[in-house]
Design an enzyme around this catalytic site. Structure first.
Site, PDB file in Angstrom:
ATOM      1  N   ILE A 136     -15.161  23.932  29.666  1.00 53.93           N
ATOM      2  CA  ILE A 136     -15.119  25.366  30.008  1.00 53.93           C
ATOM      3  C   ILE A 136     -15.015  26.205  28.730  1.00 53.93           C
ATOM      4  N   ASP A 183      -9.432  23.324  18.134  1.00 48.95           N
ATOM      5  CA  ASP A 183      -9.608  22.160  19.022  1.00 48.95           C
ATOM      6  C   ASP A 183      -9.311  20.890  18.237  1.00 48.95           C
ATOM      7  N   GLU A 190      -5.118  18.280  28.297  1.00 50.29           N
ATOM      8  CA  GLU A 190      -5.578  17.022  28.876  1.00 50.29           C
ATOM      9  C   GLU A 190      -5.903  17.397  30.315  1.00 50.29           C
ATOM     10  N   THR A 217      -4.986  26.009  36.843  1.00 52.28           N
ATOM     11  CA  THR A 217      -5.734  25.345  37.903  1.00 52.28           C
ATOM     12  C   THR A 217      -5.107  25.586  39.276  1.00 52.28           C
ATOM     13  N   ASP A 218      -5.916  25.450  40.313  1.00 45.42           N
ATOM     14  CA  ASP A 218      -5.380  25.551  41.686  1.00 45.42           C
ATOM     15  C   ASP A 218      -4.563  24.305  42.055  1.00 45.42           C
ATOM     16  N   GLU A 219      -4.649  23.248  41.242  1.00 43.67           N
ATOM     17  CA  GLU A 219      -3.951  22.005  41.593  1.00 43.67           C
ATOM     18  C   GLU A 219      -2.430  22.149  41.532  1.00 43.67           C
ATOM     19  N   TYR A 228      -0.977  15.321  36.040  1.00 44.29           N
ATOM     20  CA  TYR A 228      -1.769  16.422  35.457  1.00 44.29           C
ATOM     21  C   TYR A 228      -1.294  17.765  36.011  1.00 44.29           C
ATOM     22  N   LYS A 252       0.495  21.065  34.212  1.00 49.85           N
ATOM     23  CA  LYS A 252      -0.070  22.419  34.242  1.00 49.85           C
ATOM     24  C   LYS A 252       0.913  23.388  34.903  1.00 49.85           C
ATOM     25  N   ASN A 307     -14.481  23.511  38.569  1.00 53.89           N
ATOM     26  CA  ASN A 307     -15.677  24.038  37.912  1.00 53.89           C
ATOM     27  C   ASN A 307     -16.762  22.966  37.843  1.00 53.89           C
ATOM     28  N   TYR A 310     -14.121   7.876  46.045  1.00 60.53           N
ATOM     29  CA  TYR A 310     -12.745   7.451  46.328  1.00 60.53           C
ATOM     30  C   TYR A 310     -12.423   7.587  47.831  1.00 60.53           C
ATOM     31  N   ASN A 334     -16.202  15.614  49.141  1.00 59.88           N
ATOM     32  CA  ASN A 334     -16.857  14.857  48.069  1.00 59.88           C
ATOM     33  C   ASN A 334     -18.124  14.169  48.580  1.00 59.88           C
TER      34      ASN A 334
HETATM   35  P1  NAD Z   1     -11.893  19.490  28.826  1.00 60.88           P
HETATM   36  O1  NAD Z   1     -11.110  18.237  28.987  1.00 60.88           O
HETATM   37  O2  NAD Z   1     -13.368  19.429  28.946  1.00 60.88           O
HETATM   38  O3  NAD Z   1     -11.565  20.162  27.407  1.00 60.88           O
HETATM   39  C1  NAD Z   1     -10.287  20.207  26.872  1.00 60.88           C
HETATM   40  C2  NAD Z   1     -10.415  20.541  25.383  1.00 60.88           C
HETATM   41  O4  NAD Z   1      -9.084  20.653  24.834  1.00 60.88           O
HETATM   42  C3  NAD Z   1     -11.150  19.488  24.564  1.00 60.88           C
HETATM   43  O5  NAD Z   1     -12.106  20.086  23.715  1.00 60.88           O
HETATM   44  C4  NAD Z   1     -10.049  18.810  23.760  1.00 60.88           C
HETATM   45  O6  NAD Z   1     -10.488  18.298  22.520  1.00 60.88           O
HETATM   46  C5  NAD Z   1      -9.064  19.949  23.596  1.00 60.88           C
HETATM   47  N1  NAD Z   1      -7.696  19.500  23.345  1.00 60.88           N
HETATM   48  C6  NAD Z   1      -6.987  18.560  24.049  1.00 60.88           C
HETATM   49  N2  NAD Z   1      -5.778  18.387  23.518  1.00 60.88           N
HETATM   50  C7  NAD Z   1      -5.686  19.247  22.479  1.00 60.88           C
HETATM   51  C8  NAD Z   1      -4.656  19.555  21.546  1.00 60.88           C
HETATM   52  N3  NAD Z   1      -3.458  18.926  21.571  1.00 60.88           N
HETATM   53  N4  NAD Z   1      -4.889  20.499  20.611  1.00 60.88           N
HETATM   54  C9  NAD Z   1      -6.087  21.136  20.552  1.00 60.88           C
HETATM   55  N5  NAD Z   1      -7.098  20.881  21.403  1.00 60.88           N
HETATM   56  C10 NAD Z   1      -6.899  19.948  22.357  1.00 60.88           C
HETATM   57  O7  NAD Z   1     -11.248  20.500  29.871  1.00 60.88           O
HETATM   58  P2  NAD Z   1     -11.927  21.648  30.735  1.00 60.88           P
HETATM   59  O8  NAD Z   1     -12.414  21.060  31.993  1.00 60.88           O
HETATM   60  O9  NAD Z   1     -12.822  22.436  29.881  1.00 60.88           O
HETATM   61  O10 NAD Z   1     -10.622  22.505  31.094  1.00 60.88           O
HETATM   62  C11 NAD Z   1     -10.192  23.566  30.241  1.00 60.88           C
HETATM   63  C12 NAD Z   1      -8.962  24.220  30.841  1.00 60.88           C
HETATM   64  O11 NAD Z   1      -9.268  24.729  32.142  1.00 60.88           O
HETATM   65  C13 NAD Z   1      -7.791  23.252  31.039  1.00 60.88           C
HETATM   66  O12 NAD Z   1      -6.603  23.932  30.702  1.00 60.88           O
HETATM   67  C14 NAD Z   1      -7.823  22.921  32.526  1.00 60.88           C
HETATM   68  O13 NAD Z   1      -6.539  22.634  33.010  1.00 60.88           O
HETATM   69  C15 NAD Z   1      -8.345  24.223  33.098  1.00 60.88           C
HETATM   70  N6  NAD Z   1      -9.084  24.102  34.364  1.00 60.88           N
HETATM   71  C16 NAD Z   1     -10.133  23.235  34.469  1.00 60.88           C
HETATM   72  C17 NAD Z   1     -10.864  23.172  35.654  1.00 60.88           C
HETATM   73  C18 NAD Z   1     -12.045  22.243  35.808  1.00 60.88           C
HETATM   74  O14 NAD Z   1     -12.585  22.141  36.910  1.00 60.88           O
HETATM   75  N7  NAD Z   1     -12.489  21.566  34.762  1.00 60.88           N
HETATM   76  C19 NAD Z   1     -10.501  23.990  36.729  1.00 60.88           C
HETATM   77  C20 NAD Z   1      -9.412  24.866  36.585  1.00 60.88           C
HETATM   78  C21 NAD Z   1      -8.721  24.919  35.394  1.00 60.88           C
HETATM   79  O1  TDX Z   2     -15.325   8.770  40.419  1.00 59.32           O
HETATM   80  C1  TDX Z   2     -14.841   9.666  41.130  1.00 59.32           C
HETATM   81  N1  TDX Z   2     -14.899   9.539  42.492  1.00 59.32           N
HETATM   82  C2  TDX Z   2     -14.362  10.467  43.343  1.00 59.32           C
HETATM   83  O2  TDX Z   2     -14.447  10.311  44.574  1.00 59.32           O
HETATM   84  C3  TDX Z   2     -14.200  10.833  40.570  1.00 59.32           C
HETATM   85  C4  TDX Z   2     -14.107  11.012  39.079  1.00 59.32           C
HETATM   86  C5  TDX Z   2     -13.674  11.754  41.437  1.00 59.32           C
HETATM   87  N2  TDX Z   2     -13.731  11.572  42.788  1.00 59.32           N
HETATM   88  C6  TDX Z   2     -13.129  12.600  43.674  1.00 59.32           C
HETATM   89  C7  TDX Z   2     -11.691  12.945  43.360  1.00 59.32           C
HETATM   90  C8  TDX Z   2     -11.591  14.407  43.747  1.00 59.32           C
HETATM   91  O3  TDX Z   2     -11.308  14.519  45.131  1.00 59.32           O
HETATM   92  O4  TDX Z   2     -13.858  13.808  43.457  1.00 59.32           O
HETATM   93  C9  TDX Z   2     -12.991  14.952  43.481  1.00 59.32           C
HETATM   94  C10 TDX Z   2     -13.118  15.682  42.162  1.00 59.32           C
HETATM   95  O5  TDX Z   2     -12.539  14.850  41.173  1.00 59.32           O
HETATM   96  P1  TDX Z   2     -12.512  15.265  39.619  1.00 59.32           P
HETATM   97  O6  TDX Z   2     -13.886  15.626  39.183  1.00 59.32           O
HETATM   98  O7  TDX Z   2     -11.776  14.209  38.879  1.00 59.32           O
HETATM   99  O8  TDX Z   2     -11.716  16.643  39.673  1.00 59.32           O
HETATM  100  P2  TDX Z   2     -10.266  17.017  40.251  1.00 59.32           P
HETATM  101  O9  TDX Z   2      -9.375  15.846  40.266  1.00 59.32           O
HETATM  102  O10 TDX Z   2     -10.481  17.751  41.548  1.00 59.32           O
HETATM  103  O11 TDX Z   2      -9.774  18.037  39.107  1.00 59.32           O
HETATM  104  C11 TDX Z   2     -10.694  18.963  38.504  1.00 59.32           C
HETATM  105  O12 TDX Z   2     -10.566  20.250  39.033  1.00 59.32           O
HETATM  106  C12 TDX Z   2      -9.391  20.962  38.755  1.00 59.32           C
HETATM  107  C13 TDX Z   2     -10.481  19.015  36.998  1.00 59.32           C
HETATM  108  O13 TDX Z   2     -10.602  17.712  36.456  1.00 59.32           O
HETATM  109  C14 TDX Z   2      -9.145  19.628  36.663  1.00 59.32           C
HETATM  110  O14 TDX Z   2      -9.011  19.753  35.260  1.00 59.32           O
HETATM  111  C15 TDX Z   2      -9.067  20.983  37.285  1.00 59.32           C
HETATM  112  O15 TDX Z   2      -7.796  21.537  37.077  1.00 59.32           O
END
Ligand code: NAD
Ligand code: TDX
Length: 334
Positions: free
Chosen positions: A12, A33, A82, A123-125, A148, A152, A178, A205, A247
């Site tokens: 993101i 980063d 993370e 996150t909504d989690e 996780y 958060k 996302n 899963y 899913n």
């Molecule tokens: P991502 O795992 O793709 O990226 C995380 C980034 O943080 C990486 O570039 C990593 O190198 C960096 N990082 C990790 N530890 C670090 C540290 N100690 N110091 C500096 N940099 C560090 O994650 P993402 O999916 O892009 O998520 C970004 C943010 O959005 C997170 O805070 C996550 O909780 C939140 N979020 C993600 C989603 C989703 O669906 N992916 C949804 C809602 C909220």
């Molecule tokens: O191999 C898989 N099989 C499967 O069934 C994986 C990786 C996931 N899943 C399921 C688990 C969840 O119900 O799919 C759904 C989505 O899983 P993830 O992509 O791991 O996302 P989720 O656990 O929902 O969390 C994501 O959205 C909220 C992001 O990883 C988080 O960072 C964010 O906060």
């Protein structure tokens, strides 16, 4: 405006940096980063020579470093985390370190440097799991289920406590799942797409009926932009796409786009403590700030799948474990 973006080499964060540099010609961005396993400077190749952009490799837990960087910016947009639930189940330690202690280090730096504007991306989690009906909103009590989401949730509480106690000018967004370009192929959509492109099965899963609300990553970037510029200090905004899907539904859509049959689905052991359903009521951000999602799931998913098809080298390097070698060749030893 000079923004300090943490975690800008992730999924993101890298989309956000592209979005900001395209939208605001006079903004500057410093990207802090650590380049953990999922941080990838290749995501930012096209802006690396932009004079408005600077990359700093470092840890958000490094107090001196973050203090210096925060001192020289106008606002912090905090993405670094993370972020993968399955990894947090295997080993919660790094999640506490980065998500809780790292956030705390940034909050202290913001506080020690004239109370800098601080936007926290969450996150909504943190709200736990819903039954078949109902929605999360800004008043939903926190009930995190995974290591996780617990980390958060703790970070959200600290951010809010710094507003309450020290009047730090904070805002928080709690967003749903996302999807889009540059997502690390360990998460559901990019894992399934790239597995299929490699001729592999997709590991679903449990019964595959867990529900998530999905938001295209650019819509999320726009929501953060709106909250940064128009959000009320001290407030939280829930952000969602109003696109609830099981899913299994997502899997069927991906199979259809890529022309595969259901025989590619492999039902595997469920995730431990797997939250059943997330859904967001985004009325507040719509009503107060005029934000709403612009992208529809079906078309944005097709666009995302097409991106992974045309960026095979990007994810092959990651999946083949070649990424580290690539990184060192491009940018020197880690
Ligand atoms: P991502 O795992 O793709 O990226 C995380 C980034 O943080 C990486 O570039 C990593 O190198 C960096 N990082 C990790 N530890 C670090 C540290 N100690 N110091 C500096 N940099 C560090 O994650 P993402 O999916 O892009 O998520 C970004 C943010 O959005 C997170 O805070 C996550 O909780 C939140 N979020 C993600 C989603 C989703 O669906 N992916 C949804 C809602 C909220
Ligand atoms: O191999 C898989 N099989 C499967 O069934 C994986 C990786 C996931 N899943 C399921 C688990 C969840 O119900 O799919 C759904 C989505 O899983 P993830 O992509 O791991 O996302 P989720 O656990 O929902 O969390 C994501 O959205 C909220 C992001 O990883 C988080 O960072 C964010 O906060």
């Amino acid at each position: 405006m000079k923004l300090l973006v943490t975690g800008g080499a992730g999924f993101i964060g890298s989309n956000f940096i592209h979005y900001i540099l395209e939208k605001y010609s006079d903004y500057r961005v410093v990207n802090l980063d650590l380049l953990t396993y999922c941080g990838n400077l290749e995501n930012l190749k096209d802006v690396e020579n932009d004079p408005r952009y600077k990359f700093v490799k470092g840890d958000i837990c490094d107090v001196d470093l973050v203090n210096n960087l925060v001192k020289n910016c106008d606002a912090v947009i905090h993405f670094a985390a993370e972020s993968h639930v399955d990894r947090s189940i295997l080993d919660p330690g790094p999640f506490v370190r980065t998500n809780v202690l790292g956030t705390l280090a940034l909050l202290n730096a913001a506080r020690n440097n004239n109370n800098k504007r601080f936007h926290h991306v969450s996150t909504d989690e943190v709200f736990g799991s819903l039954g078949p009906t109902g929605y999360f909103n800004e008043n939903t009590p926190y009930d995190p289920g995974s290591p996780y989401s617990a980390s958060k949730a703790a970070s959200d509480h600290f951010v809010r406590a710094y507003f309450h106690t020290y009047k730090l000018p904070i805002t928080i967004t709690n967003c749903s799942n996302n999807y889009g370009e540059y997502e690390f192929p360990e998460k559901l959509i990019p894992l399934f797409v790239t597995n299929l492109l490699e001729g592999k099965n997709v590991p679903l899963y449990g019964d595959g009926l867990n529900v998530r609300d999905w938001l295209y990553v650019i819509d999320h970037c726009e929501a953060i932009d709106v909250v940064l510029h128009k959000g009320k200090i001290g407030e939280t905004y829930c952000v969602g796409g109003n696109e609830e899907k099981t899913n299994l539904e997502i899997t069927y859509k991906i199979l259809e786009i890529l022309g595969f049959g259901k025989d590619k689905i492999e039902f595997v052991a469920d995730r431990k403590g797997h939250d059943r359903r997330y859904a967001i009521d985004a009325t507040k951000i719509k009503k107060e700030l005029g934000w709403g999602p612009k992208y529809k799931f079906d078309s944005a998913l097709k666009q995302t799948v097409a991106w992974y098809k045309t960026h095979e080298a990007w994810w092959q390097r990651i999946k083949s474990g070649e990424y580290l070698k690539y990184y060192e060749a491009q940018y020197g030893k880690k």
